[in-house]
Design a protein around this motif. Structure first.
Motif, PDB file in Angstrom:
ATOM      1  N   GLY A 211       0.832  -1.204   0.000  1.00  0.00           N
ATOM      2  CA  GLY A 211       0.000   0.000   0.000  1.00  0.00           C
ATOM      3  C   GLY A 211       0.867   1.254   0.000  1.00  0.00           C
ATOM      4  N   GLU A 212       1.907   1.242   0.825  1.00  0.00           N
ATOM      5  CA  GLU A 212       2.815   2.403   0.883  1.00  0.00           C
ATOM      6  C   GLU A 212       3.602   2.527  -0.411  1.00  0.00           C
ATOM      7  N   LEU A 213       4.019   1.359  -0.928  1.00  0.00           N
ATOM      8  CA  LEU A 213       4.881   1.346  -2.113  1.00  0.00           C
ATOM      9  C   LEU A 213       4.190   1.983  -3.328  1.00  0.00           C
ATOM     10  N   LEU A 214       2.877   1.825  -3.404  1.00  0.00           N
ATOM     11  CA  LEU A 214       2.131   2.386  -4.541  1.00  0.00           C
ATOM     12  C   LEU A 214       2.196   3.907  -4.546  1.00  0.00           C
ATOM     13  N   LYS A 215       2.412   4.476  -3.372  1.00  0.00           N
ATOM     14  CA  LYS A 215       2.481   5.931  -3.274  1.00  0.00           C
ATOM     15  C   LYS A 215       3.926   6.419  -3.276  1.00  0.00           C
ATOM     16  N   ALA A 216       4.866   5.489  -3.367  1.00  0.00           N
ATOM     17  CA  ALA A 216       6.276   5.855  -3.276  1.00  0.00           C
ATOM     18  C   ALA A 216       6.732   6.595  -4.531  1.00  0.00           C
ATOM     19  N   SER A 217       7.765   7.409  -4.372  1.00  0.00           N
ATOM     20  CA  SER A 217       8.277   8.132  -5.535  1.00  0.00           C
ATOM     21  C   SER A 217       9.492   7.408  -6.094  1.00  0.00           C
ATOM     22  N   THR A 218       9.932   7.845  -7.273  1.00  0.00           N
ATOM     23  CA  THR A 218      11.108   7.220  -7.863  1.00  0.00           C
ATOM     24  C   THR A 218      12.353   7.734  -7.140  1.00  0.00           C
ATOM     25  N   PRO A 219      13.376   6.903  -7.050  1.00  0.00           N
ATOM     26  CA  PRO A 219      14.535   7.263  -6.234  1.00  0.00           C
ATOM     27  C   PRO A 219      15.481   8.215  -6.956  1.00  0.00           C
TER      28      PRO A 219
END
Lengths: 429, 416
Positions: free
Chosen positions: A191-199
């Motif tokens: 769930g968190e990963l879907l909102k994560a940004s690119t590094p």
């Protein structure tokens, strides 16, 4: 037979795999194989044959391939012996219906509005291994392996997936409440990963969690100490035995006798398992050996492993970098600005050049010594020796199971590391 | 034995399939410029797939003598299975050429030793032919099912691979062929060139530049980032960025799955379910036209089967897998390497994200404006990359599944 040495291996393996995918039991499968392998060493050259033949005929076929001369030799294996891994709960005694029901319960734990696909797989394997050679070594073992792999795919602006696994040399007793915890962790992190940004990308301070650190020590360093690469002249560590290859606090071991996923009582050449120091206090102590590489390089055998009865190659088992003294918080503080990376989707290395590459499952930026926003699809690359000279090691060693591929053969392994801080090249999409 | 099993399966199941794969191979290993060993082997795997009340069960064994037990195990698993399928295909086959070389039957250890010598001798004196293999094999596949399929096909496959090392530099090359005619001299020469050419590389830093990916590099990248997306199973299961996007534009390239390609490494007259192999247009001038599928997912997606039901291993269920993938583009330039980062292979392609298509990969044997690069990572997303194709080269070859020349892409992100 006019040969220096021969050996005969017989491997019996049975596997059950069941997958629940999106609510359905898919591809339930059972397979059984009993295979035999024969090797003959003649004039320093190996002739090999595999097939279900009587011993005498198998050796004759192997000898037919020993047409050249060479410099190969074999180290002694010891007497051998017999080992049967006792389990608390034999998987064969658990009705397949119960296994199915359990998997379905676990899968429910993965459900969320953002989850578009779920998969829970159960694996059960028993390997029976029988070995004898012309020096009188005889070994036999039976080891069961049991485990679960949990995976979910989530969708938002992008599709992301996350997986975790629990695999042990054990019986059904390892299947329990812990699997539900793994599943809920996968659901939450996805769930968190879907909102994560690119590094961000470029060279930076990287704090690795245990699982990623384990892959690092396995991929980036472990492969380079496999002695077949030394004999090929294809590892950066070939001439470095006894030299300092890492900073002082670095200790690296390979231990097939430890009851983690890479456990084997004997290797595939009949050698009893023992723990080996690879690096101690930063000094390169030992390479990992088959009986052949041990004979040529004066090492200790015990890491000759095969998938089925393929040719035994130098392989790792349970490989780890031992704990240091820093706490996780101290490592973050030390990194100041950088990235904290978690988990791995696998990796690869070229021992000849020392360059490695692997991929984290997700990460967090480190800003002012504290964890900040989450990032996805992060890769890490660098040069092994450069990194080992500046690595800082934390605590809380943790083993992670997996399968390692080499020369077209997969074998079960595990690797471990404490939290660690390195400088490496990070790339992202 | 088979007759007894067929009788049992006829009486206890609604549909059944017996698949058997038997093979014979011989191979040699090279270690530091010398042949180290020669191994031969024979193997057989028989697998049974059954349908009972619409539920599929499956089991396998490495001995035909075990077929009764295999049948019983498959039946037992069908009871708990929710792998639903109402029938097995009536199947068929396509006439294909160039997949069997009779001479393979007669390969002996002496022939193999000679070819290994040729491979080693074709390397430059300045390199260490550190590690290599030459492998020659024959495989017979037989599929019989209750819907009338009764097919058999024999194919051969030959590969030669070599990694050359010089100081802290290395390079590898390979040939893969359905016949014994392997250009092993090319392998030794090219691996040596790559190892020598990569000596003393320099860091490239963080740049945006044009990049040329060799057939080896492209094959690695596409296999892990793009091919999973046009598998009907991944489309049906929400694991594909291409789902629901037939007719949409993805660039200007064409991509074809051709299981019938003459001499193709993945060519066969029928797939592992007994369906005839076909040519399937996946992308036509950038437009997504169709997916590839095995039999079961052709029913689920209600599309025609494409003959792509292949087994990863003889012991696994058939599932949707690419055969020969032909990558094509209109603009084929003679020289595409000028002023670009040329990448010969990647490390870690399997760590790419097969669902989103995101990748970040370490380049091996890469050259920037003709000079060797020490370490560089290319990163991006496959769907964005496919829109940046500038030109195709002329060095077409097949590497694993993929048939392609080197390809030049605009503005690729590099870090290193």
């Amino acid at each position: 037979m006019n040969a220096e040495f021969y050996d005969i291996r017989c491997v019996e393996s049975s596997n059950l795999s069941i997958t629940v995918e999106n609510g359905n039991i898919e591809r339930p499968k059972y397979d059984f194989a009993r295979v035999k392998g024969f090797r003959v060493l003649k004039n320093g050259f190996w002739g090999i044959f595999s097939g279900n033949l009587e011993d005498e005929e198998g050796l004759r076929q192997a000898e037919k391939n020993a047409i050249n001369s060479g410099t190969s030799a074999v180290a002694q294996a010891g007497k051998g012996g017999k080992f049967i891994l006792k389990v608390k709960k034999n998987p064969a005694d658990v009705p397949v219906e119960d296994k199915v029901e359990f998997l379905k319960e676990v899968e429910k734990e993965l459900k969320a509005d953002y989850v578009v696909s779920t998969r829970v797989s159960y694996l059960e394997n028993v390997r029976k291994f029988e070995y004898k050679d012309s020096n009188g070594t005889q070994a036999y073992y039976e080891v069961p392996r049991t485990g679960i792999v949990v995976q979910a795919v989530g969708k938002d602006d992008t599709l992301q997936f996350l997986s975790k696994r629990e695999l042990k040399p054990a019986g059904y007793e390892i299947i329990g409440g812990n699997v539900f915890e793994i599943a809920s962790e996968v659901r939450e992190k996805l769930g968190e990963l879907l909102k994560a940004s690119t590094p961000p990308s470029g060279e930076m301070n990287v704090v690795m969690n245990q699982s990623l650190g384990g892959v690092f020590i396995h991929e980036a360093f472990g492969h380079a100490v496999e002695a077949d690469h030394v004999l090929q002249g294809a590892t950066i560590l070939a001439e470095r035995l006894g030299e300092k290859v890492a900073c002082r606090d670095v200790n690296v071991y390979d231990d097939p006798s430890r009851h983690e996923f890479g456990f084997t009582p004997f290797d595939d050449e009949g050698v009893a398992s023992e723990k080996k120091a690879i690096i101690e206090n930063g000094i390169l102590k030992n390479f990992l050996h088959t009986r052949e590489t041990a004979a040529k390089l004066d090492g200790r055998p015990g890491n000759g492993r095969s998938q089925g009865i393929a040719e035994p190659l130098v392989r790792m088992s349970n490989t780890y970098i031992d704990e240091g003294e820093f706490t996780f918080e101290e490592l973050l503080e030390d990194a100041r600005d950088g990235i904290y990376l978690v988990g791995s989707r696998g990796g690869e290395t070229n021992p000849a050049t020392g360059y490695f590459h692997f991929n984290a499952q997700y990460g967090y930026l480190i800003k002012n010594g504290e964890l900040a926003e989450m990032v996805r699809d992060v890769s890490l690359s660098g040069n092994t020796l450069e990194i080992l000279h500046s690595i800082k090691l934390g605590r809380e060693l943790k083993f992670d199971p997996g399968f390692c591929g080499k020369g077209g053969q997969l074998v079960p392994v595990s690797d471990a590391a404490p939290y660690s801080l390195v400088k490496a090249i990070v790339g992202g999409a | 034995m088979i007759d007894k099993a067929v009788k049992f399966l006829d009486s206890r199941t609604d549909d059944w399939e017996i698949h058997s794969a038997s093979g014979k191979s011989i191979s040699a290993i090279i270690e530091k410029g010398r042949i180290k060993n020669i191994s031969g082997g024979v193997e057989e795997v028989v697998s049974v797939r059954v349908i009972v009340d619409g539920r599929v069960g499956f089991a396998s064994s490495n001995s035909i003598d075990g077929i009764m037990e295999v049948s019983e195990n498959a039946l037992r698993l069908s009871r708990i299975s929710e792998e639903y399928l109402d029938e097995l295909p009536a199947g068929g086959y396509t006439q294909v050429d160039g997949i069997y070389d009779k001479r393979v039957e007669n390969v002996d250890p002496f022939w193999l030793r000679d070819i290994v010598d040729r491979l080693i001798n074709s390397c430059s004196d300045r390199v260490n032919p550190a590690h290599g293999t030459v492998d020659v094999g024959k495989k017979r596949v037989k599929v019989v099912n209750s819907a009338g399929v009764d097919l058999e096909s024999t194919g051969t496959a030959c590969t030669a691979y070599l990694e050359a090392v010089v100081e802290e530099s290395s390079g590898f090359e390979m040939v893969q062929s359905r016949t014994l005619d392997m250009d092993v001299e090319f392998v030794g020469r090219r691996a040596s060139e790559l190892a020598l050419g990569s000596l003393g590389g320099e860091k490239i830093g963080k740049v945006m530049c044009d990049a040329v990916l060799s057939p080896v590099a492209l094959s690695q990248l596409l296999f892990f980032t793009l091919y999973p997306a046009f598998s009907a199973e991944n489309v049906a299961k929400g694991r594909s960025m291409l789902a629901g996007r037939i007719g949409e534009d993805f660039g200007e390239f064409s991509l074809l799955d051709d299981g019938t390609l003459k001499g193709g490494l993945a060519t066969s007259p029928f797939d592992d379910e007994g369906n005839p192999t076909l040519k399937t247009i996946i992308f036509e001038k950038g437009v997504l036209r169709s997916f590839i599928t095995d039999f079961r997912f052709s029913k689920i997606l209600q599309i025609k089967t494409t003959g792509n039901g292949f087994k990863d291993e003889a012991t696994s269920y058939p599932h949707t897998s690419p055969s020969n993938i032909i990558f094509d583009f209109e603009d084929k330039s003679r020289s595409i390497e000028e002023d670009a980062l040329v990448v010969n292979s990647f490390i870690g392609a399997h760590t790419s994200n097969p669902i989103s298509g995101d990748f970040s990969l370490e380049c091996q044997n890469s050259f920037f404006r003709g000079k060797p690069v020490k370490s560089a990572m290319i990163y991006g997303n496959i769907y964005e990359l496919l829109k940046k194709i500038q030109a195709f080269g002329k060095d077409v070859r097949q590497v694993d599944n993929t048939v392609t020349p080197s390809v030049r892409f605009n503005d690729v992100s590099v870090s290193g």
